[in-house]
Design a protein around this motif. Structure first.
Motif, PDB file in Angstrom:
ATOM      1  N   LEU A   1       0.810  -1.229   0.045  1.00 24.15           N
ATOM      2  CA  LEU A   1      -0.069   0.002   0.009  1.00 24.15           C
ATOM      3  C   LEU A   1       0.785   1.437   0.087  1.00 24.15           C
ATOM      4  O   LEU A   1       0.578   2.291  -0.610  1.00 24.15           O
ATOM      5  N   ARG A   2       2.027   1.314   0.429  1.00 22.68           N
ATOM      6  CA  ARG A   2       2.996   2.622   0.600  1.00 22.68           C
ATOM      7  C   ARG A   2       3.693   2.141  -0.479  1.00 22.68           C
ATOM      8  O   ARG A   2       4.862   3.187  -0.450  1.00 22.68           O
ATOM      9  N   HIS A   3       3.763   1.132  -1.246  1.00 28.94           N
ATOM     10  CA  HIS A   3       4.525   1.147  -2.762  1.00 28.94           C
ATOM     11  C   HIS A   3       6.182   1.044  -2.038  1.00 28.94           C
ATOM     12  O   HIS A   3       7.033   1.768  -2.898  1.00 28.94           O
ATOM     13  N   ASP A   4       6.322   0.455  -1.244  1.00 28.25           N
ATOM     14  CA  ASP A   4       7.662   0.145  -0.506  1.00 28.25           C
ATOM     15  C   ASP A   4       8.098  -1.216  -1.197  1.00 28.25           C
ATOM     16  O   ASP A   4       7.694  -2.389  -0.618  1.00 28.25           O
ATOM     17  N   TRP A   5       8.501  -1.341  -2.541  1.00 26.65           N
ATOM     18  CA  TRP A   5       8.294  -2.720  -3.207  1.00 26.65           C
ATOM     19  C   TRP A   5       9.681  -3.451  -2.709  1.00 26.65           C
ATOM     20  O   TRP A   5       9.423  -4.747  -2.900  1.00 26.65           O
ATOM     21  N   SER A   6      10.551  -2.909  -2.603  1.00 27.33           N
ATOM     22  CA  SER A   6      11.847  -3.669  -2.031  1.00 27.33           C
ATOM     23  C   SER A   6      11.504  -4.354  -0.732  1.00 27.33           C
ATOM     24  O   SER A   6      12.031  -5.553  -0.393  1.00 27.33           O
ATOM     25  N   VAL A   7      10.747  -3.966   0.128  1.00 29.47           N
ATOM     26  CA  VAL A   7      10.339  -4.472   1.356  1.00 29.47           C
ATOM     27  C   VAL A   7       9.039  -5.521   1.283  1.00 29.47           C
ATOM     28  O   VAL A   7       8.927  -6.643   1.518  1.00 29.47           O
ATOM     29  N   ALA A   8       8.231  -5.024   0.179  1.00 27.14           N
ATOM     30  CA  ALA A   8       6.997  -5.931  -0.144  1.00 27.14           C
ATOM     31  C   ALA A   8       7.302  -7.267  -0.846  1.00 27.14           C
ATOM     32  O   ALA A   8       6.705  -8.255  -0.336  1.00 27.14           O
ATOM     33  N   VAL A   9       8.409  -7.312  -1.644  1.00 29.22           N
ATOM     34  CA  VAL A   9       8.752  -8.688  -2.315  1.00 29.22           C
ATOM     35  C   VAL A   9       9.204  -9.508  -1.413  1.00 29.22           C
ATOM     36  O   VAL A   9      10.199  -9.213  -0.692  1.00 29.22           O
ATOM     37  N   ASN A  10       8.486 -10.505  -1.105  1.00 33.18           N
ATOM     38  CA  ASN A  10       8.841 -11.588   0.241  1.00 33.18           C
ATOM     39  C   ASN A  10       9.308 -12.836  -0.397  1.00 33.18           C
ATOM     40  O   ASN A  10       8.533 -13.676  -1.002  1.00 33.18           O
ATOM     41  N   GLY A  11      10.242 -13.385   0.210  1.00 37.64           N
ATOM     42  CA  GLY A  11      10.538 -14.809  -0.287  1.00 37.64           C
ATOM     43  C   GLY A  11       9.922 -16.017   0.573  1.00 37.64           C
ATOM     44  O   GLY A  11      10.345 -17.042   0.308  1.00 37.64           O
ATOM     45  N   TYR A  12       9.136 -15.467   1.683  1.00 37.60           N
ATOM     46  CA  TYR A  12       8.782 -16.771   2.402  1.00 37.60           C
ATOM     47  C   TYR A  12       7.157 -16.769   2.350  1.00 37.60           C
ATOM     48  O   TYR A  12       6.600 -17.775   2.179  1.00 37.60           O
ATOM     49  N   TRP A  13       6.409 -15.710   2.295  1.00 37.49           N
ATOM     50  CA  TRP A  13       4.718 -15.592   1.965  1.00 37.49           C
ATOM     51  C   TRP A  13       4.575 -15.568   0.792  1.00 37.49           C
ATOM     52  O   TRP A  13       4.947 -14.568   0.048  1.00 37.49           O
ATOM     53  N   GLY A  14       3.540 -16.242   0.335  1.00 35.80           N
ATOM     54  CA  GLY A  14       2.938 -16.083  -0.994  1.00 35.80           C
ATOM     55  C   GLY A  14       2.300 -14.593  -1.200  1.00 35.80           C
ATOM     56  O   GLY A  14       1.710 -14.116  -0.309  1.00 35.80           O
ATOM     57  N   PRO A  15       2.247 -13.967  -2.485  1.00 37.11           N
ATOM     58  CA  PRO A  15       1.791 -12.757  -2.473  1.00 37.11           C
ATOM     59  C   PRO A  15       0.381 -12.478  -2.758  1.00 37.11           C
ATOM     60  O   PRO A  15      -0.127 -11.574  -2.403  1.00 37.11           O
ATOM     61  N   LEU A  16      -0.167 -13.272  -3.235  1.00 31.63           N
ATOM     62  CA  LEU A  16      -1.718 -13.087  -3.489  1.00 31.63           C
ATOM     63  C   LEU A  16      -2.574 -12.865  -2.312  1.00 31.63           C
ATOM     64  O   LEU A  16      -3.304 -12.127  -2.384  1.00 31.63           O
ATOM     65  N   TYR A  17      -2.374 -13.587  -1.370  1.00 36.07           N
ATOM     66  CA  TYR A  17      -3.164 -13.048  -0.099  1.00 36.07           C
ATOM     67  C   TYR A  17      -2.921 -11.845   0.425  1.00 36.07           C
ATOM     68  O   TYR A  17      -3.709 -11.007   0.871  1.00 36.07           O
ATOM     69  N   SER A  18      -1.492 -11.573   0.385  1.00 33.45           N
ATOM     70  CA  SER A  18      -1.200  -9.963   0.761  1.00 33.45           C
ATOM     71  C   SER A  18      -1.799  -9.028  -0.171  1.00 33.45           C
ATOM     72  O   SER A  18      -2.219  -7.734   0.476  1.00 33.45           O
ATOM     73  N   TRP A  19      -2.109  -9.368  -1.364  1.00 31.37           N
ATOM     74  CA  TRP A  19      -2.385  -8.433  -2.459  1.00 31.37           C
ATOM     75  C   TRP A  19      -4.024  -8.104  -2.220  1.00 31.37           C
ATOM     76  O   TRP A  19      -4.573  -6.961  -2.335  1.00 31.37           O
ATOM     77  N   LEU A  20      -4.499  -9.171  -1.909  1.00 30.29           N
ATOM     78  CA  LEU A  20      -5.984  -9.177  -1.488  1.00 30.29           C
ATOM     79  C   LEU A  20      -6.285  -8.279  -0.278  1.00 30.29           C
ATOM     80  O   LEU A  20      -7.105  -7.536  -0.158  1.00 30.29           O
ATOM     81  N   LEU A  21      -5.419  -8.645   0.769  1.00 31.01           N
ATOM     82  CA  LEU A  21      -5.200  -7.791   2.184  1.00 31.01           C
ATOM     83  C   LEU A  21      -5.226  -6.407   1.568  1.00 31.01           C
ATOM     84  O   LEU A  21      -5.828  -5.515   2.107  1.00 31.01           O
ATOM     85  N   ALA A  22      -4.195  -6.163   0.811  1.00 32.16           N
ATOM     86  CA  ALA A  22      -3.765  -4.714   0.546  1.00 32.16           C
ATOM     87  C   ALA A  22      -4.867  -4.098  -0.172  1.00 32.16           C
ATOM     88  O   ALA A  22      -5.593  -2.790   0.420  1.00 32.16           O
ATOM     89  N   ALA A  23      -5.695  -4.656  -0.962  1.00 27.91           N
ATOM     90  CA  ALA A  23      -6.921  -4.140  -1.735  1.00 27.91           C
ATOM     91  C   ALA A  23      -8.051  -3.914  -0.709  1.00 27.91           C
ATOM     92  O   ALA A  23      -8.715  -2.959  -0.778  1.00 27.91           O
ATOM     93  N   THR A  24      -8.405  -4.889   0.371  1.00 28.64           N
ATOM     94  CA  THR A  24      -9.428  -4.455   1.283  1.00 28.64           C
ATOM     95  C   THR A  24      -8.990  -3.464   2.223  1.00 28.64           C
ATOM     96  O   THR A  24     -10.055  -2.772   2.481  1.00 28.64           O
ATOM     97  N   ILE A  25      -8.126  -3.446   2.765  1.00 24.62           N
ATOM     98  CA  ILE A  25      -7.636  -2.401   3.616  1.00 24.62           C
ATOM     99  C   ILE A  25      -7.459  -0.914   2.904  1.00 24.62           C
ATOM    100  O   ILE A  25      -7.966   0.154   3.394  1.00 24.62           O
ATOM    101  N   GLY A  26      -6.996  -1.192   1.550  1.00 25.51           N
ATOM    102  CA  GLY A  26      -6.868   0.190   0.926  1.00 25.51           C
ATOM    103  C   GLY A  26      -8.272   0.835   0.359  1.00 25.51           C
ATOM    104  O   GLY A  26      -8.593   1.855   0.502  1.00 25.51           O
ATOM    105  N   ILE A  27      -9.195  -0.278   0.427  1.00 26.91           N
ATOM    106  CA  ILE A  27     -10.764   0.309  -0.055  1.00 26.91           C
ATOM    107  C   ILE A  27     -11.515   0.730   1.155  1.00 26.91           C
ATOM    108  O   ILE A  27     -11.970   1.879   1.658  1.00 26.91           O
ATOM    109  N   ILE A  28     -11.365  -0.056   2.260  1.00 22.30           N
ATOM    110  CA  ILE A  28     -12.195   0.124   3.643  1.00 22.30           C
ATOM    111  C   ILE A  28     -11.634   0.921   4.691  1.00 22.30           C
ATOM    112  O   ILE A  28     -12.382   1.772   5.372  1.00 22.30           O
TER     113      ILE A  28
END
Length: 558
Positions: free
Chosen positions: A56-83
């Motif tokens: 959400l804060r466009h911190d791409w170097s921190v956001a790209v993650n080697g342990y957690w899959g990204p899709l769930y985080s993307w959906l969480l980001a969309a939910t938090i960004g909207i609500i």
């Protein structure tokens, strides 16, 4: 005309039954989401929320993650960004997202169950299938299995329902592609998209996609029709390529995800933080260097905008954990996981297993012929379960995979026309016993009052600004920083920790040792040390009481 009317009436009855069962499943899922709205999300959920906020804060170097899959985080980001939920409602927003994913999983399951029920029709006149012998029983069996496997995880902040959705959709598409008359490029194009969807849900589905592609390629060897598998491969590569490139750049080497490597090192080879898991430590990973002993104080690596960096992305910070094949350790872990799988199948699901055995006994040869013809779907699923067995296996990892195997097994049963009345009684009896074993526990869960266990975290998060703390500050914690929800809401980073397994030593030590432990934390650069109260223990001398007896705080150099 009479036969058409009769068939139409049966079909309408089946559709009404399915809609009724779907309605029950949806209501149960909604109740689970509401019941869990104020429950903690756990250390995994907190990590996913931190990843979402990095996007959400466009911190791409921190956001790209080697342990957690990204899709769930993307959906969480969309939910938090909207609500834009407040701290007290963020976890409720997570459960709202989970319910939406649950609905998608229900759609995927309905699609798969129809496909696997119709699949035996393509295999010739080797008896009729359970779906044809007892359509209502087949539908009821499916939704009973789905509800028993998924309802418990609606409140859990994890991508496991996303993974199940991907697995069910892939299995459904693969089964449809078995009908060569229906094979076309669009089907393989969809399959390639689903492979990418699975990969983004969880890294291990990268291997599932490879196994499925290998099975489809082998199946096409005789006809030499490789256009379809190549299409699926190319589509998936195009879709996952950019993320793999970004991840590899972040980690400094080619990587499709590091969770498999790290989990093997943690669960099979052991850990470098003590005798976990036999000693009951609260973390399998290496949290950082030790600043002091008795009580043990860890120096936690810092990552801007992240609550607890070592668990946020262990691939960056846990360089010590490298997998090494140790036969004795591998056998030990395999036996642990096999025991868990046995309890899963022979526990509450034993009634369905007995039911399946009875159905098979009528025509075992036909059953095994049908089962063998489903190898292209069953073997990839079995191989993934085998990978989990070698490392770490819990029931939520297997939701989609076991639903696929149950569906293939029951649809492979061959029923003679004369045995249909017996089959109906067997299925209904098996379902009755299964429901009696499984659903009382689920009913108790649904009717039990939910504990509002995040109130203290909300109070602490809202009060910290009064003690001079600002977003971005470094803090120390008494207790597990992995679940410091108040720090997440206050945008603070944990850089020093006395974990929950060491905190009893802290509380029982003399005042001088307490001051020494806090002093070690201060040397790491913390602005304050905070304890979220989880017992009747009074605040140490000179510490300040947080509002509503939610905890204690001491500022650095106080």
């Amino acid at each position: 005309m009479l036969y058409c009317a009769l068939f139409g009436g049966i079909l309408l009855h089946i559709q009404r039954t399915e809609r009724f069962l779907q309605g029950i499943v949806i209501l149960v899922g909604l109740r689970c989401a509401v019941a869990g709205r104020n429950l903690p999300v756990g250390s995994d959920g907190l990590a996913y929320l931190d990843v979402a906020r990095a996007y959400l804060r466009h911190d791409w170097s921190v956001a790209v993650n080697g342990y957690w899959g990204p899709l769930y985080s993307w959906l969480l980001a969309a939910t938090i960004g909207i609500i834009h939920p407040s701290p007290g409602h963020e976890f409720a927003a997570v459960r709202g997202l989970n319910f939406s994913i649950f609905l998608c999983c229900l759609f995927a399951f309905a699609r798969f169950w129809r496909s696997v029920g119709q699949w035996p029709r393509n295999l010739g006149n080797d008896g009729i299938s359970v779906a044809n012998a007892h359509p209502v029983g087949w539908i009821t069996l499916g939704y009973a299995l789905f509800l028993a496997k998924t309802a418990w995880f609606v409140e859990m902040a994890s991508p496991d329902l996303l993974v199940a959705t991907a697995v069910l959709l892939i299995a459904s598409e693969v089964i449809k592609l078995e009908d060569r008359e229906r094979q076309h490029t669009a089907g393989f194009f969809r399959l390639g998209f689903l492979f990418a969807f699975g990969f983004y849900s969880k890294n291990i589905l990268f291997y599932f996609g490879l196994f499925v592609l290998a099975a489809l390629t082998i199946r096409e060897l005789r006809s030499r029709r490789f256009k379809g598998p190549i299409t699926a491969l190319l589509v998936s590569c195009v879709l996952i390529g950019p993320y793999v490139a970004a991840l590899s750049h972040t980690l400094g080497h080619l990587s499709f995800g590091e969770s498999g490597r790290l989990n093997y090192a943690w669960f099979v080879d052991g850990t470098e933080t003590g005798d976990w898991p036999n000693g009951g430590a609260s973390f399998p990973f290496f949290p950082g260097s030790v600043l002091a002993e008795s009580p043990r104080v860890f120096n936690i690596p810092r990552l801007d905008g992240v609550t607890y960096a070592p668990w946020y992305d262990a691939a960056r910070f846990d360089k010590r954990s490298q997998p090494v094949l140790k036969i004795r350790a591998q056998i030990r872990q395999l036996s642990i996981n096999l025991k868990a799988l046995k309890e899963e199948i022979l526990g509450s699901y034993s009634a369905l297993l007995v039911c399946l055995i009875i159905l098979i006994s009528g025509s075992p040869k036909a059953f095994f012929r049908r089962l063998a013809s489903a190898w292209f779907c069953a073997i990839p699923v079995t191989m993934i379960i085998g990978m989990y067995l070698l490392v770490h296996l819990v029931d939520r990892f297997m939701i989609g995979f076991l639903l696929v195997l149950w569906g293939i097994a029951f649809s492979s049963a061959s029923i003679s026309p004369t045995a249909q009345p017996v089959v109906r009684r067997v299925i209904m009896a098996g379902l009755a016993v299964f429901a009696a074993c499984v659903f009382p526990g689920l009913l108790h869960y649904l009717t039990s009052p939910a504990e509002d266990s995040i109130k203290s975290d909300v109070v602490i998060a809202e009060a910290l600004s009064e003690y001079g703390l600002r977003p971005g500050d470094s803090i120390g914690v008494i207790g597990d920083g992995q679940t410091a929800y108040w720090a997440h809401w206050a945008s603070l980073s944990v850089v020093a920790e006395i974990s929950s397994m060491d905190s009893p030593s802290f509380w029982s030590s003399a005042s001088g040792m307490k001051r020494a432990a806090v002093g070690a934390m201060e040397e790491s650069g913390v602005k304050a040390v905070i304890w979220r109260r989880n017992s009747e223990q009074p605040c140490p001398q000179s510490w300040k009481e947080l509002p509503k007896q939610s905890g204690c705080i001491t500022s650095a150099n106080q």
